[in-house]
Design a protein around this motif. Sequence first.
Motif, PDB file in Angstrom:
ATOM      1  N   TYR A  98       0.898  -1.292   0.054  1.00 55.46           N
ATOM      2  CA  TYR A  98      -0.107   0.255   0.081  1.00 55.46           C
ATOM      3  C   TYR A  98       0.794   1.348  -0.193  1.00 55.46           C
ATOM      4  N   THR A  99       0.409   2.296  -0.688  1.00 50.46           N
ATOM      5  CA  THR A  99       0.959   3.442  -0.578  1.00 50.46           C
ATOM      6  C   THR A  99       0.104   4.765  -0.341  1.00 50.46           C
ATOM      7  N   ASP A 100       0.470   5.531   0.644  1.00 51.58           N
ATOM      8  CA  ASP A 100      -0.214   6.695   1.146  1.00 51.58           C
ATOM      9  C   ASP A 100       0.069   7.795   0.210  1.00 51.58           C
ATOM     10  N   GLY A 101       0.896   7.665  -0.851  1.00 48.80           N
ATOM     11  CA  GLY A 101       0.973   8.776  -1.604  1.00 48.80           C
ATOM     12  C   GLY A 101       2.296   9.493  -1.423  1.00 48.80           C
ATOM     13  N   GLN A 102       3.137   8.824  -0.149  1.00 55.98           N
ATOM     14  CA  GLN A 102       4.388   9.354   0.031  1.00 55.98           C
ATOM     15  C   GLN A 102       5.231   8.258   0.185  1.00 55.98           C
ATOM     16  N   ASP A 103       4.856   7.367   1.301  1.00 48.65           N
ATOM     17  CA  ASP A 103       5.663   6.131   1.434  1.00 48.65           C
ATOM     18  C   ASP A 103       5.122   4.873   1.346  1.00 48.65           C
ATOM     19  N   ILE A 104       5.746   3.804   1.174  1.00 50.02           N
ATOM     20  CA  ILE A 104       5.346   2.399   0.912  1.00 50.02           C
ATOM     21  C   ILE A 104       5.329   1.524   2.198  1.00 50.02           C
ATOM     22  N   TYR A 105       4.070   0.682   2.197  1.00 45.68           N
ATOM     23  CA  TYR A 105       3.953  -0.077   3.341  1.00 45.68           C
ATOM     24  C   TYR A 105       3.573  -1.334   2.777  1.00 45.68           C
ATOM     25  N   ALA A 106       4.564  -2.385   3.245  1.00 41.11           N
ATOM     26  CA  ALA A 106       4.605  -3.687   2.695  1.00 41.11           C
ATOM     27  C   ALA A 106       3.838  -4.475   3.876  1.00 41.11           C
ATOM     28  N   LEU A 107       2.949  -5.264   3.477  1.00 40.23           N
ATOM     29  CA  LEU A 107       2.212  -6.105   4.412  1.00 40.23           C
ATOM     30  C   LEU A 107       2.939  -7.621   4.310  1.00 40.23           C
ATOM     31  N   SER A 108       3.531  -8.212   5.491  1.00 38.33           N
ATOM     32  CA  SER A 108       4.197  -9.512   5.044  1.00 38.33           C
ATOM     33  C   SER A 108       4.115 -10.281   6.517  1.00 38.33           C
ATOM     34  N   GLY A 109       4.300 -11.906   6.230  1.00 41.67           N
ATOM     35  CA  GLY A 109       4.135 -12.647   7.286  1.00 41.67           C
ATOM     36  C   GLY A 109       2.761 -13.405   7.501  1.00 41.67           C
ATOM     37  N   ALA A 110       2.623 -14.485   8.212  1.00 43.69           N
ATOM     38  CA  ALA A 110       1.921 -14.986   8.641  1.00 43.69           C
ATOM     39  C   ALA A 110       1.279 -14.886  10.114  1.00 43.69           C
ATOM     40  N   LEU A 111       1.597 -15.969  11.090  1.00 39.17           N
ATOM     41  CA  LEU A 111       1.187 -15.793  12.744  1.00 39.17           C
ATOM     42  C   LEU A 111       1.997 -14.578  12.991  1.00 39.17           C
ATOM     43  N   ALA A 112       2.866 -14.195  12.914  1.00 40.66           N
ATOM     44  CA  ALA A 112       3.675 -12.898  13.478  1.00 40.66           C
ATOM     45  C   ALA A 112       4.031 -12.081  12.297  1.00 40.66           C
ATOM     46  N   GLY A 113       2.806 -11.313  11.764  1.00 42.88           N
ATOM     47  CA  GLY A 113       2.870 -10.304  10.854  1.00 42.88           C
ATOM     48  C   GLY A 113       3.557  -9.117  10.801  1.00 42.88           C
ATOM     49  N   ASP A 114       4.143  -8.728   9.947  1.00 43.38           N
ATOM     50  CA  ASP A 114       4.913  -7.564   9.811  1.00 43.38           C
ATOM     51  C   ASP A 114       4.173  -6.288   9.061  1.00 43.38           C
ATOM     52  N   LEU A 115       4.310  -5.029   9.364  1.00 49.47           N
ATOM     53  CA  LEU A 115       4.037  -3.955   8.561  1.00 49.47           C
ATOM     54  C   LEU A 115       5.253  -3.224   8.305  1.00 49.47           C
ATOM     55  N   LEU A 116       6.063  -3.214   7.101  1.00 47.07           N
ATOM     56  CA  LEU A 116       7.197  -2.538   6.686  1.00 47.07           C
ATOM     57  C   LEU A 116       7.034  -1.308   6.122  1.00 47.07           C
ATOM     58  N   LYS A 117       7.566  -0.257   6.766  1.00 50.89           N
ATOM     59  CA  LYS A 117       7.426   1.069   5.983  1.00 50.89           C
ATOM     60  C   LYS A 117       8.767   1.237   5.312  1.00 50.89           C
ATOM     61  N   LEU A 118       8.527   1.850   4.077  1.00 50.72           N
ATOM     62  CA  LEU A 118       9.641   1.893   2.986  1.00 50.72           C
ATOM     63  C   LEU A 118       9.484   3.247   2.396  1.00 50.72           C
ATOM     64  N   SER A 119      10.789   4.100   2.203  1.00 49.48           N
ATOM     65  CA  SER A 119      10.502   5.143   1.242  1.00 49.48           C
ATOM     66  C   SER A 119      10.386   4.931   0.014  1.00 49.48           C
ATOM     67  N   ALA A 120      10.059   5.891  -0.818  1.00 50.40           N
ATOM     68  CA  ALA A 120       9.852   5.718  -2.439  1.00 50.40           C
ATOM     69  C   ALA A 120      11.114   4.937  -3.083  1.00 50.40           C
ATOM     70  N   ASN A 121      12.226   4.867  -2.569  1.00 48.62           N
ATOM     71  CA  ASN A 121      13.385   4.578  -3.016  1.00 48.62           C
ATOM     72  C   ASN A 121      13.636   2.957  -2.256  1.00 48.62           C
ATOM     73  N   LEU A 122      12.701   2.665  -1.758  1.00 47.86           N
ATOM     74  CA  LEU A 122      12.603   1.315  -0.916  1.00 47.86           C
ATOM     75  C   LEU A 122      13.960   1.167   0.275  1.00 47.86           C
ATOM     76  N   GLU A 123      13.870   2.357   0.894  1.00 49.27           N
ATOM     77  CA  GLU A 123      14.995   2.288   1.893  1.00 49.27           C
ATOM     78  C   GLU A 123      13.970   2.178   3.243  1.00 49.27           C
ATOM     79  N   THR A 124      14.351   1.071   4.219  1.00 50.62           N
ATOM     80  CA  THR A 124      13.543   0.814   5.322  1.00 50.62           C
ATOM     81  C   THR A 124      13.555   1.944   6.223  1.00 50.62           C
ATOM     82  N   LEU A 125      12.303   2.430   6.626  1.00 49.86           N
ATOM     83  CA  LEU A 125      12.127   3.394   7.396  1.00 49.86           C
ATOM     84  C   LEU A 125      11.623   2.704   8.821  1.00 49.86           C
ATOM     85  N   GLY A 126      10.908   1.820   9.028  1.00 46.97           N
ATOM     86  CA  GLY A 126      10.535   1.049  10.244  1.00 46.97           C
ATOM     87  C   GLY A 126       9.993  -0.526  10.072  1.00 46.97           C
ATOM     88  N   ARG A 127       9.965  -1.129  10.842  1.00 48.18           N
ATOM     89  CA  ARG A 127       9.351  -2.405  10.842  1.00 48.18           C
ATOM     90  C   ARG A 127       8.176  -2.549  12.138  1.00 48.18           C
TER      91      ARG A 127
END
Length: 301
Positions: A98-127
């Motif tokens: 998903y994108t909010d128009g500025q950053d990218i949010y990747a949804l991953s995982g199963a039982l212990a799911g993650d929300l990975l916040k990325l910049s437009a250049n795919l730099e990790t901003l937080g997990r």
Amino acid sequence: MRRQQMKKPILIVALLALIATVVCVTLAVGGLVGSGEEIPTVTYYAEESGYLSPSGIAVLGNYAYVADATGCGIYKVDLVGGAVVGSTVCSQKGNGIYTDGQDIYALSGALAGDLLKLSANLETLGRYDAGHTPVAAVSDEDRIYVVNRFSGDLTIYNKATMATEATVPVGREPMAVELVNGKLYIACHLTETTSYASTVAAKVAVYDTATGALSDILLTNGSTGVKDLCVSSDGKYLYVSSVLARYAAPTTQLTEGWVNTNGLNIIDLQNDTLLCAVLLDDQDRGAANPWAVDAANGTVA
């Protein structure tokens, strides 16, 4: 008396078959463990084989960001040239993006799911921790909303701090979410009612982001296998793709949609009520098998 005599051999045969199955499984597992060999586990081979499983796409500017389930990656694709211009690897399989128009949010995982916040250049901003199998997200000015399929809930994050503000149970296997006029419309995959209820159908959960109130819109009787939903281009209607099961009819044939057909539920967003369902199957060409649904310029795809 005769019936009872006939039942005894059948029960004995069934019991012997069950015992034989248990013995075979025990010997098989015991042989693996006893030999010192490891029991086989599922392994991803995307890097060696080049096999990819796109599970979601988000567009920001001239670039598409694609989540991959098999290779656990996120890919940045130039929509003009068609080339992959960047990528990153998630720690778990990618369920959506998903994108909010500025950053990218990747949804991953199963039982212990993650929300990975990325910049437009795919730099990790937080997990950040999510629920069991996060699959879809939306946002407003203040919050990020993530639906978790197998924990059946909604995780709400503060957009500025990314702290979890609340976790709200919404229903059975939420699959998709839309934000319309301050309300979240969440498509739930399966029905929660018993099979002998007067109406057996999946639902769309409605969460008011201002008050926290939660309500339900029950879909057409027989609706199940809900995959996606979208808002009409004029903002007046919500379209929900699903299977329409004819569970009350005896299974005397499979043709002509006798057992189930595929359809589109239509909800009036002015008063949050179900209007009708439109069938999608063609008797001469087979089942539509609807999954993703989108609307633009007065049309639905």
